[in-house]
Write a protein that holds these residues in place. Structure first.
Motif, PDB file in Angstrom:
ATOM      1  N   LYS A  98       0.798  -1.232   0.000  1.00  0.00           N
ATOM      2  CA  LYS A  98       0.000   0.000   0.000  1.00  0.00           C
ATOM      3  C   LYS A  98       0.825   1.274   0.000  1.00  0.00           C
ATOM      4  N   GLY A  99       2.139   1.180   0.116  1.00  0.00           N
ATOM      5  CA  GLY A  99       2.969   2.369   0.145  1.00  0.00           C
ATOM      6  C   GLY A  99       2.966   3.055   1.495  1.00  0.00           C
ATOM      7  N   ALA A 100       3.288   4.347   1.498  1.00  0.00           N
ATOM      8  CA  ALA A 100       3.552   5.068   2.745  1.00  0.00           C
ATOM      9  C   ALA A 100       2.302   5.709   3.335  1.00  0.00           C
ATOM     10  N   ARG A 101       2.389   5.965   4.647  1.00  0.00           N
ATOM     11  CA  ARG A 101       1.447   6.808   5.360  1.00  0.00           C
ATOM     12  C   ARG A 101       2.224   7.564   6.425  1.00  0.00           C
ATOM     13  N   LEU A 102       1.664   8.669   6.899  1.00  0.00           N
ATOM     14  CA  LEU A 102       2.239   9.379   8.026  1.00  0.00           C
ATOM     15  C   LEU A 102       1.515   8.925   9.287  1.00  0.00           C
ATOM     16  N   ALA A 103       2.262   8.575  10.325  1.00  0.00           N
ATOM     17  CA  ALA A 103       1.655   8.011  11.524  1.00  0.00           C
ATOM     18  C   ALA A 103       2.193   8.695  12.777  1.00  0.00           C
ATOM     19  N   GLY A 118      -1.526   3.987  -1.212  1.00  0.00           N
ATOM     20  CA  GLY A 118      -2.349   3.003  -1.915  1.00  0.00           C
ATOM     21  C   GLY A 118      -1.610   2.076  -2.844  1.00  0.00           C
ATOM     22  N   THR A 119      -0.346   2.379  -3.137  1.00  0.00           N
ATOM     23  CA  THR A 119       0.439   1.564  -4.058  1.00  0.00           C
ATOM     24  C   THR A 119       1.840   1.359  -3.489  1.00  0.00           C
ATOM     25  N   ARG A 120       2.353   0.201  -3.640  1.00  0.00           N
ATOM     26  CA  ARG A 120       3.710  -0.149  -3.219  1.00  0.00           C
ATOM     27  C   ARG A 120       4.738   0.815  -3.815  1.00  0.00           C
ATOM     28  N   PHE A 121       5.772   1.129  -3.031  1.00  0.00           N
ATOM     29  CA  PHE A 121       6.876   1.992  -3.457  1.00  0.00           C
ATOM     30  C   PHE A 121       6.405   3.413  -3.796  1.00  0.00           C
ATOM     31  N   ARG A 122       5.435   3.889  -3.061  1.00  0.00           N
ATOM     32  CA  ARG A 122       5.030   5.288  -3.145  1.00  0.00           C
ATOM     33  C   ARG A 122       5.219   5.886  -1.751  1.00  0.00           C
ATOM     34  N   ARG A 145       4.225  11.951  -2.455  1.00  0.00           N
ATOM     35  CA  ARG A 145       5.028  11.510  -3.608  1.00  0.00           C
ATOM     36  C   ARG A 145       5.839  12.687  -4.181  1.00  0.00           C
ATOM     37  N   PRO A 146       6.901  13.088  -3.477  1.00  0.00           N
ATOM     38  CA  PRO A 146       7.681  14.271  -3.873  1.00  0.00           C
ATOM     39  C   PRO A 146       8.370  14.141  -5.230  1.00  0.00           C
ATOM     40  N   HIS A 147       8.425  12.919  -5.780  1.00  0.00           N
ATOM     41  CA  HIS A 147       9.062  12.726  -7.082  1.00  0.00           C
ATOM     42  C   HIS A 147       8.038  12.536  -8.201  1.00  0.00           C
ATOM     43  N   LEU A 148       6.763  12.354  -7.831  1.00  0.00           N
ATOM     44  CA  LEU A 148       5.719  12.067  -8.822  1.00  0.00           C
ATOM     45  C   LEU A 148       4.559  13.056  -8.711  1.00  0.00           C
ATOM     46  N   ALA A 149       3.752  12.933  -7.671  1.00  0.00           N
ATOM     47  CA  ALA A 149       2.580  13.805  -7.512  1.00  0.00           C
ATOM     48  C   ALA A 149       2.977  15.221  -7.115  1.00  0.00           C
ATOM     49  N   LYS A 150       4.047  15.366  -6.299  1.00  0.00           N
ATOM     50  CA  LYS A 150       4.556  16.685  -5.879  1.00  0.00           C
ATOM     51  C   LYS A 150       3.428  17.561  -5.351  1.00  0.00           C
ATOM     52  N   THR A 151       2.733  17.015  -4.350  1.00  0.00           N
ATOM     53  CA  THR A 151       1.543  17.665  -3.801  1.00  0.00           C
ATOM     54  C   THR A 151       1.680  17.832  -2.294  1.00  0.00           C
ATOM     55  N   LEU A 152       1.459  19.056  -1.812  1.00  0.00           N
ATOM     56  CA  LEU A 152       1.453  19.322  -0.374  1.00  0.00           C
ATOM     57  C   LEU A 152       0.081  18.965   0.184  1.00  0.00           C
ATOM     58  N   ARG A 153       0.071  18.170   1.234  1.00  0.00           N
ATOM     59  CA  ARG A 153      -1.164  17.821   1.933  1.00  0.00           C
ATOM     60  C   ARG A 153      -1.036  18.255   3.390  1.00  0.00           C
ATOM     61  N   ILE A 154      -2.087  18.887   3.897  1.00  0.00           N
ATOM     62  CA  ILE A 154      -2.100  19.379   5.267  1.00  0.00           C
ATOM     63  C   ILE A 154      -3.264  18.728   6.002  1.00  0.00           C
ATOM     64  N   TRP A 155      -2.956  18.160   7.178  1.00  0.00           N
ATOM     65  CA  TRP A 155      -3.943  17.440   7.971  1.00  0.00           C
ATOM     66  C   TRP A 155      -4.038  18.079   9.353  1.00  0.00           C
TER      67      TRP A 155
END
Length: 233
Positions: A98-103, A118-122, A145-155
């Motif tokens: 499933k790839g990464a999450r922040l915990a 949601g995907t391996r190696f992300r 995904r700083p190398h692909l999506a390059k999107t800032l998410r704030i929680w």
């Protein structure tokens, strides 16, 4: 599920658990492993366990992940997500499918987490944690995904859970293979700022909240230490 081992000084044992009232003073990864061969941080070693040390001589917790997960990270970050004056540990955790999450963890285990990408190696790269919008709650920011999506998410952390409150595209803070994360949180006078790079690594961008989320161009990004300089007050 995770396995939690604890070493507690019996002389000072209380009915509450130490993580409920003692300060978390340090956190580190242990049990290096190559079972998740992503290598995004420059080598094949990730970590299978997180060690949390509470007040000196009191309690040390070791949180061991199951085989399908690792801590894919540089080091744990001590953050006070519930603003009660005591730290928790913020980490990047990756699942083999499933790839990464922040915990967020404390001695009792998982406090809260974002969904897996949601995907391996992300992967995701943390930026920082602070009350970014002045509402009295702590917000946590990372680059998805700083190398692909390059999107800032704030929680926002509120009532024991994380809720996504902002998504801003076109930003990054890491290049594949680097053993560091660029930029970070600048908290000087005025609202806190997130210091990041534009998606093409050409500009230094500040993100802050003033009635709404604003992206401010701080100038050209010619060398990587320009981002470190931009963090200074």
């Amino acid at each position: 599920m995770v396995a939690i081992a604890v070493s507690i000084c019996p002389i000072t044992a209380k009915s509450q658990q130490p993580w409920e009232y003692e300060p978390l003073i340090s956190a580190k990864y242990s049990q290096p492993t190559a079972r998740y061969p992503h290598w995004v941080l420059g080598d094949q070693i990730e970590y299978g366990a997180l060690e949390l040390q509470y007040a000196p001589g009191w309690a040390k917790y070791t949180i061991q992940l199951p085989e399908e997960r690792v801590f894919e990270d540089l080091k744990p970050r001590l953050v006070d997500v519930d603003a009660n004056g005591k730290y928790e540990a913020m980490v990047v955790e990756s699942h083999r499918d499933k790839g990464a999450r922040l915990a967020i963890y404390n001695g009792g285990g998982l406090v809260a987490a974002t969904p897996y990408i949601g995907t391996r190696f992300r992967w995701l790269a943390p930026v920082g944690a602070a009350d970014l919008d002045g509402d009295g709650h702590i917000e946590i920011a990372y680059i998805d995904r700083p190398h692909l999506a390059k999107t800032l998410r704030i929680w926002r952390f509120k009532d024991g859970d994380l809720t996504e409150i902002a998504v801003l595209p076109g930003l990054t803070n890491h290049k594949i293979g680097e053993d560091f994360i660029s930029g970070g949180l600048r908290d000087c006078e005025g609202p806190p700022e997130l210091i990041l790079a534009s998606a093409d690594w050409a500009r230094i961008i500040s993100v802050s909240y003033q009635d709404s989320w604003h992206m401010t161009d701080l100038g050209p990004l010619k060398r990587r230490d320009n981002l470190a300089s931009a963090l200074k007050c």
